[in-house]
Design a protein around this motif. Sequence first.
Motif, PDB file in Angstrom:
ATOM      1  N   GLN A  67       0.829  -0.935  -0.157  1.00  0.00           N
ATOM      2  CA  GLN A  67      -0.135  -0.614   0.098  1.00  0.00           C
ATOM      3  C   GLN A  67       0.970   1.472   0.223  1.00  0.00           C
ATOM      4  OE1 GLN A  67      -3.409  -0.188  -0.201  1.00  0.00           O
ATOM      5  NE2 GLN A  67      -2.975  -2.426  -0.308  1.00  0.00           N
ATOM      6  N   TYR A  68       0.682   2.655  -0.758  1.00  0.00           N
ATOM      7  CA  TYR A  68       1.357   3.432  -0.705  1.00  0.00           C
ATOM      8  C   TYR A  68       1.143   4.784  -0.151  1.00  0.00           C
ATOM      9  CZ  TYR A  68       4.460   2.071  -4.391  1.00  0.00           C
ATOM     10  OH  TYR A  68       5.857   0.920  -5.417  1.00  0.00           O
ATOM     11  N   ILE A  69       1.920   5.047   0.368  1.00  0.00           N
ATOM     12  CA  ILE A  69       1.521   6.478   1.537  1.00  0.00           C
ATOM     13  C   ILE A  69       2.466   7.321   0.789  1.00  0.00           C
ATOM     14  CG2 ILE A  69       1.891   8.176   3.719  1.00  0.00           C
ATOM     15  CD1 ILE A  69       1.678   5.057   4.313  1.00  0.00           C
ATOM     16  N   HIS A  70       2.062   8.977   0.207  1.00  0.00           N
ATOM     17  CA  HIS A  70       2.572  10.056   0.189  1.00  0.00           C
ATOM     18  C   HIS A  70       3.076  11.429   0.693  1.00  0.00           C
ATOM     19  CE1 HIS A  70       1.469   7.796  -4.189  1.00  0.00           C
ATOM     20  NE2 HIS A  70      -0.174   7.817  -3.602  1.00  0.00           N
ATOM     21  N   ILE A  71       3.788  11.747   0.824  1.00  0.00           N
ATOM     22  CA  ILE A  71       4.327  12.375   2.078  1.00  0.00           C
ATOM     23  C   ILE A  71       4.460  13.866   1.738  1.00  0.00           C
ATOM     24  CG2 ILE A  71       5.582  13.661   4.426  1.00  0.00           C
ATOM     25  CD1 ILE A  71       5.065  10.747   4.963  1.00  0.00           C
ATOM     26  N   GLY A  72       4.428  14.968   1.615  1.00  0.00           N
ATOM     27  CA  GLY A  72       5.388  16.101   0.538  1.00  0.00           C
ATOM     28  C   GLY A  72       4.447  17.380  -0.001  1.00  0.00           C
ATOM     29  N   PHE A  73       4.600  17.932  -0.646  1.00  0.00           N
ATOM     30  CA  PHE A  73       4.023  18.747  -1.015  1.00  0.00           C
ATOM     31  C   PHE A  73       4.306  19.569  -2.755  1.00  0.00           C
ATOM     32  CE2 PHE A  73       6.688  20.980   1.518  1.00  0.00           C
ATOM     33  CZ  PHE A  73       7.325  21.666   1.446  1.00  0.00           C
TER      34      PHE A  73
ATOM     35  N   LYS B 276       5.792   6.378  -1.099  1.00  0.00           N
ATOM     36  CA  LYS B 276       6.884   5.054  -0.535  1.00  0.00           C
ATOM     37  C   LYS B 276       5.783   3.901  -0.411  1.00  0.00           C
ATOM     38  CE  LYS B 276      11.461   6.405  -0.325  1.00  0.00           C
ATOM     39  NZ  LYS B 276      12.425   5.794  -1.687  1.00  0.00           N
ATOM     40  N   ASN B 277       5.521   2.696  -1.043  1.00  0.00           N
ATOM     41  CA  ASN B 277       4.883   1.993  -0.102  1.00  0.00           C
ATOM     42  C   ASN B 277       5.227   1.918   1.536  1.00  0.00           C
ATOM     43  OD1 ASN B 277       6.609  -0.881  -0.052  1.00  0.00           O
ATOM     44  ND2 ASN B 277       6.706  -1.321  -2.210  1.00  0.00           N
ATOM     45  N   LEU B 278       3.944   0.641   2.160  1.00  0.00           N
ATOM     46  CA  LEU B 278       4.108   0.316   3.566  1.00  0.00           C
ATOM     47  C   LEU B 278       6.078   0.257   3.967  1.00  0.00           C
ATOM     48  CD1 LEU B 278       2.690   1.230   5.896  1.00  0.00           C
ATOM     49  CD2 LEU B 278       1.836  -0.685   5.646  1.00  0.00           C
ATOM     50  N   LEU B 279       5.949  -1.097   2.605  1.00  0.00           N
ATOM     51  CA  LEU B 279       7.009  -1.757   3.225  1.00  0.00           C
ATOM     52  C   LEU B 279       8.236  -1.131   3.485  1.00  0.00           C
ATOM     53  CD1 LEU B 279       8.947  -4.636   3.902  1.00  0.00           C
ATOM     54  CD2 LEU B 279       8.862  -4.852   1.477  1.00  0.00           C
TER      55      LEU B 279
END
Length: 473
Positions: free
Chosen positions: A53-59, A66-69
């Motif tokens: 599962q992907y998580i996005h951080i930034g602006f 990146k994915n959770l792993l």
Amino acid sequence: MKKSTLDIYLLLPIKGFIEKQTSVGLLLIFSAILAMIIANSPLAEQYHAFWKQYIHIGFNDSVISKNLLHWINDGLMSIFFFMVGLELKREIIQGELSTLRGAALPVAAAIGGMLFPALIYYFFTAGTPAVSGWGIPMATDIAFALGLLYLLGDKVPLTLKVFLTALAIVDDLGAVLVIALFYTADISMDNLAMGGFFLLILFTANYVGIRNTIFYAIVGIGGLWMAVMLSGVHATIAAVIAAFAIPSTKRINAPLFLRKVKLLSYQIKNQLKLQRKEEDEEDEFEDEEEDKDKITHMIEKFSSLTIDATPPLQRLEHALHPLVSFVILPLFAFANAGVTLTSESFAFLQSPVTIGVVSGLMLGKFLGVVLFTRLMVFLKISQLPKGVTWKHVYGIGILAGIGFTMSFFITELAFTTEDFRIQAKMGILVASLLAGLTGYFYLWLISKKPKKAPVKVKPRKKTVQKTKPLKTS
């Protein structure tokens, strides 16, 4: 004070478990076994899909996706590497690595324990695409190795535990350098320069005497770590470097701390005496509340004094230990150790990658640690710690073959092919299990003192002294 039912049946057992040196190793073993069970159950597909599962951080254009792993391996594990950096700095300042003679032996043993495994792995995989995994068998899992050593209790000398700790810390530093130099992608110089700017801020703050750990957390994570992550250099490098910027000096020294504590104790005693005298006077309730506030304020000063007398480096190390040991490392093990075994998996045991990893960890670590330690003692550059024998060193050489955490970590960086990753992980699991069991039972056997047979004492023969008859005149 009487303990509640919650304390007796839940909080105190948990506190005792956390304080035990062996708990980290046991929790890692449990996490790895649980991951293997789930990965080979009907839930295997969901297990592997969950970590993707992907998580996005930034602006705007600066977004990390990146994915959770990867967030566990690159993000949460940065906290682990930050703690490694803190431990390394402490050892350099006041521990086993603080003197050249004291540092020589564990440093040499760690270098040997990294060089031989890499060469053995290279021997088995030379000429194949899998040769890039030469860094996998180089690292020792400090939590596992120390956990097993502490299980032996006083059967092994304390100096042996200190020696293994110093060796493993240097080993971790070597792994960090390997990651930085050989497992780093394309580098963005702009972001790297920005990381250098934040690092300069951290060292300047240390120099001018800023001791607030929140400041270092904001600049270190929000500035240095993010910039290095975006630069392409592995973020764990930023964590180790940031640890060296954390102040290791106290705001007040021990004598001044003791004087202030005595003064506060004296003031609290006087305040309690005044409180007793004022109990029968008018406005008793208001005076009592005011007196309690004064006493509470004085007690709070004790906490401030303790903080001022403890270096930020030590405070951070103690604060991070439960989080790293009981959340981050078990989660990392659970996310990475889940290998789904198929009919092809057992054929992987004969692959060059698996054989290279197992041989590197089991044979390479032992040869490297023992031979380089022998060399340092033979050249009289250093000597074995007090109470440590060569049999103990052989045991440490075997335990150093437990690669687990760091080896899994480098596997994810070294390979993009899933088959190679599975082969490497199987090799890590097999080698770590064999090294742990063999090392533990070997040290346990050599620590058993043979029972001495009771010495039979022969009864002494009673000698009767003959008395001469008295001469009579």
